[in-house]
Design a protein around this motif. Sequence first.
Motif, PDB file in Angstrom:
ATOM      1  N   ILE A  43       0.780  -1.183   0.053  1.00 62.50           N
ATOM      2  CA  ILE A  43      -0.122  -0.033   0.010  1.00 62.50           C
ATOM      3  C   ILE A  43       0.921   1.196  -0.043  1.00 62.50           C
ATOM      4  N   SER A  44       0.690   2.148  -0.984  1.00 63.33           N
ATOM      5  CA  SER A  44       1.510   3.188  -1.157  1.00 63.33           C
ATOM      6  C   SER A  44       0.653   4.646  -0.782  1.00 63.33           C
ATOM      7  N   GLY A  45       1.231   5.696  -0.638  1.00 61.60           N
ATOM      8  CA  GLY A  45       0.497   7.032  -0.506  1.00 61.60           C
ATOM      9  C   GLY A  45      -0.267   7.184   0.805  1.00 61.60           C
ATOM     10  N   LYS A  46      -0.745   8.475   1.232  1.00 62.47           N
ATOM     11  CA  LYS A  46      -1.424   8.739   2.230  1.00 62.47           C
ATOM     12  C   LYS A  46      -2.978   9.467   1.733  1.00 62.47           C
ATOM     13  N   GLY A  47      -3.320   9.284   0.727  1.00 66.86           N
ATOM     14  CA  GLY A  47      -4.433   9.596   0.415  1.00 66.86           C
ATOM     15  C   GLY A  47      -4.284  11.080  -0.859  1.00 66.86           C
ATOM     16  N   GLY A  48      -2.969  11.467  -0.781  1.00 66.35           N
ATOM     17  CA  GLY A  48      -2.589  12.431  -1.879  1.00 66.35           C
ATOM     18  C   GLY A  48      -2.009  11.860  -3.065  1.00 66.35           C
ATOM     19  N   PRO A  49      -1.714  12.753  -4.068  1.00 64.74           N
ATOM     20  CA  PRO A  49      -1.016  12.257  -5.282  1.00 64.74           C
ATOM     21  C   PRO A  49       0.309  11.479  -4.830  1.00 64.74           C
ATOM     22  N   VAL A  50       0.501  10.569  -5.843  1.00 60.82           N
ATOM     23  CA  VAL A  50       1.820   9.773  -5.699  1.00 60.82           C
ATOM     24  C   VAL A  50       2.120   9.438  -7.141  1.00 60.82           C
ATOM     25  N   ASP A  51       3.692   9.648  -7.308  1.00 61.05           N
ATOM     26  CA  ASP A  51       4.177   9.464  -8.454  1.00 61.05           C
ATOM     27  C   ASP A  51       3.899   8.172  -9.339  1.00 61.05           C
ATOM     28  N   CYS A  52       3.163   8.125 -10.316  1.00 66.48           N
ATOM     29  CA  CYS A  52       2.535   7.108 -10.799  1.00 66.48           C
ATOM     30  C   CYS A  52       3.783   5.940 -11.422  1.00 66.48           C
ATOM     31  N   ASP A  53       4.536   6.474 -12.009  1.00 66.66           N
ATOM     32  CA  ASP A  53       5.729   5.694 -12.868  1.00 66.66           C
ATOM     33  C   ASP A  53       6.493   5.102 -11.525  1.00 66.66           C
ATOM     34  N   THR A  54       6.719   5.789 -10.357  1.00 68.98           N
ATOM     35  CA  THR A  54       7.728   5.078  -9.663  1.00 68.98           C
ATOM     36  C   THR A  54       6.883   4.071  -8.926  1.00 68.98           C
ATOM     37  N   ASP A  55       5.532   4.457  -8.423  1.00 66.81           N
ATOM     38  CA  ASP A  55       4.746   3.499  -7.992  1.00 66.81           C
ATOM     39  C   ASP A  55       4.396   2.304  -8.380  1.00 66.81           C
ATOM     40  N   SER A  56       4.122   2.455  -9.815  1.00 65.98           N
ATOM     41  CA  SER A  56       3.763   1.167 -10.622  1.00 65.98           C
ATOM     42  C   SER A  56       5.218   0.312 -10.724  1.00 65.98           C
ATOM     43  N   ALA A  57       6.283   0.990 -10.880  1.00 62.56           N
ATOM     44  CA  ALA A  57       7.688   0.193 -11.196  1.00 62.56           C
ATOM     45  C   ALA A  57       7.963  -0.615  -9.725  1.00 62.56           C
ATOM     46  N   THR A  58       7.437   0.090  -8.626  1.00 63.17           N
ATOM     47  CA  THR A  58       7.900  -0.802  -7.341  1.00 63.17           C
ATOM     48  C   THR A  58       6.824  -1.597  -7.243  1.00 63.17           C
ATOM     49  N   ILE A  59       5.667  -1.608  -7.292  1.00 64.70           N
ATOM     50  CA  ILE A  59       4.791  -2.787  -7.125  1.00 64.70           C
ATOM     51  C   ILE A  59       4.928  -3.881  -8.106  1.00 64.70           C
ATOM     52  N   ALA A  60       5.270  -3.621  -9.470  1.00 72.15           N
ATOM     53  CA  ALA A  60       5.594  -4.376 -10.384  1.00 72.15           C
ATOM     54  C   ALA A  60       6.550  -5.325 -10.031  1.00 72.15           C
ATOM     55  N   GLU A  61       7.666  -4.821  -9.513  1.00 72.10           N
ATOM     56  CA  GLU A  61       8.719  -5.575  -9.115  1.00 72.10           C
ATOM     57  C   GLU A  61       8.254  -6.595  -8.095  1.00 72.10           C
ATOM     58  N   LEU A  62       7.803  -6.098  -7.236  1.00 70.17           N
ATOM     59  CA  LEU A  62       7.053  -6.817  -6.071  1.00 70.17           C
ATOM     60  C   LEU A  62       6.547  -8.021  -6.421  1.00 70.17           C
ATOM     61  N   ILE A  63       5.318  -7.725  -7.483  1.00 68.54           N
ATOM     62  CA  ILE A  63       4.481  -8.638  -7.962  1.00 68.54           C
ATOM     63  C   ILE A  63       5.329  -9.664  -8.821  1.00 68.54           C
ATOM     64  N   ALA A  64       6.394  -9.483  -9.518  1.00 70.67           N
ATOM     65  CA  ALA A  64       7.140 -10.246 -10.148  1.00 70.67           C
ATOM     66  C   ALA A  64       7.849 -11.529  -9.193  1.00 70.67           C
ATOM     67  N   ASP A  65       8.082 -10.871  -8.074  1.00 68.97           N
ATOM     68  CA  ASP A  65       8.841 -11.765  -7.320  1.00 68.97           C
ATOM     69  C   ASP A  65       7.714 -12.739  -6.576  1.00 68.97           C
ATOM     70  N   MET A  66       6.620 -12.234  -6.232  1.00 70.38           N
ATOM     71  CA  MET A  66       5.562 -13.200  -5.742  1.00 70.38           C
ATOM     72  C   MET A  66       4.864 -14.082  -6.684  1.00 70.38           C
ATOM     73  N   VAL A  67       5.062 -13.828  -8.167  1.00 69.63           N
ATOM     74  CA  VAL A  67       4.530 -14.500  -9.182  1.00 69.63           C
ATOM     75  C   VAL A  67       5.614 -15.779  -9.154  1.00 69.63           C
ATOM     76  N   THR A  68       6.873 -15.572  -9.251  1.00 68.14           N
ATOM     77  CA  THR A  68       7.996 -16.388  -9.536  1.00 68.14           C
ATOM     78  C   THR A  68       8.130 -17.184  -8.209  1.00 68.14           C
ATOM     79  N   TYR A  69       8.189 -16.405  -6.926  1.00 70.89           N
ATOM     80  CA  TYR A  69       8.211 -17.473  -5.640  1.00 70.89           C
ATOM     81  C   TYR A  69       7.026 -17.216  -4.745  1.00 70.89           C
ATOM     82  N   PRO A  70       6.086 -17.647  -5.260  1.00 65.80           N
ATOM     83  CA  PRO A  70       4.637 -17.479  -4.589  1.00 65.80           C
ATOM     84  C   PRO A  70       4.506 -17.698  -3.382  1.00 65.80           C
ATOM     85  N   ILE A  71       3.724 -17.099  -2.350  1.00 66.96           N
ATOM     86  CA  ILE A  71       3.876 -17.248  -0.878  1.00 66.96           C
ATOM     87  C   ILE A  71       3.135 -18.747  -0.479  1.00 66.96           C
TER      88      ILE A  71
END
Length: 206
Positions: free
Chosen positions: A178-206
């Motif tokens: 979860i990112s941000g506190k309700g205000g604007p968040v840089d979309c490029d950075t946020d998307s790149a960060t969560i995409a990397e996390l998703i890649a790890d989880m899809v490759t090594y699922p919990i």
Amino acid sequence: MFNAIALGALTAAGIPAFLDKEEGLLIAHPTDVPQDQATTGHHVTVASLPYGGGYWATAWECAGKSDFIEVATVFKAEDLALCVQAVAEWFTTPRPTAGAVLLAALAKWGITAHSDDIGMSYAIPVDQTTPAADARNRPHLSVGDRSPSIEHVPAAHTGWTMFLHDENGEPIGEPLYISGKGGPVDCDTDSATIAELIADMVTYPI
């Protein structure tokens, strides 16, 4: 003062806009639409939030003489520069979306996401071979914005939130991201960060 500053910022960004003195707000419109016809079609109003709370940009469609249908909230926060950027993105053809930014970030990892067809969230199957029709009925990750929407313009992005779902599609526990506190968040950075996390989880699922 608000109207003068905001109007100047919109004009500097190349967005046609004018002050509606009767309503006390600004009306922005596409560049190919003359001012006297601005409210006869798609347009965006920009108003100040109470108590100096920022800027509120809303998209409208004409539904007859002096009758309008609210299409979407384009932006609602304190940052004028981001508000202007959001309005500019709204009038861009094709219109950019935060969801498209996320999909592009996921594509760099070879990950497929499936929308819910109502613009609310994406489902990313833990097993990427899962058919799209079964994506939400198998273990998957769901990603949505605080808005909630995946179709808002990138400048209005307020942060991705991600949950893990079980084999019945039910969410498990607290958000994994979860990112941000309700205000604007840089979309490029946020998307790149969560995409990397998703890649790890899809490759090594919990």
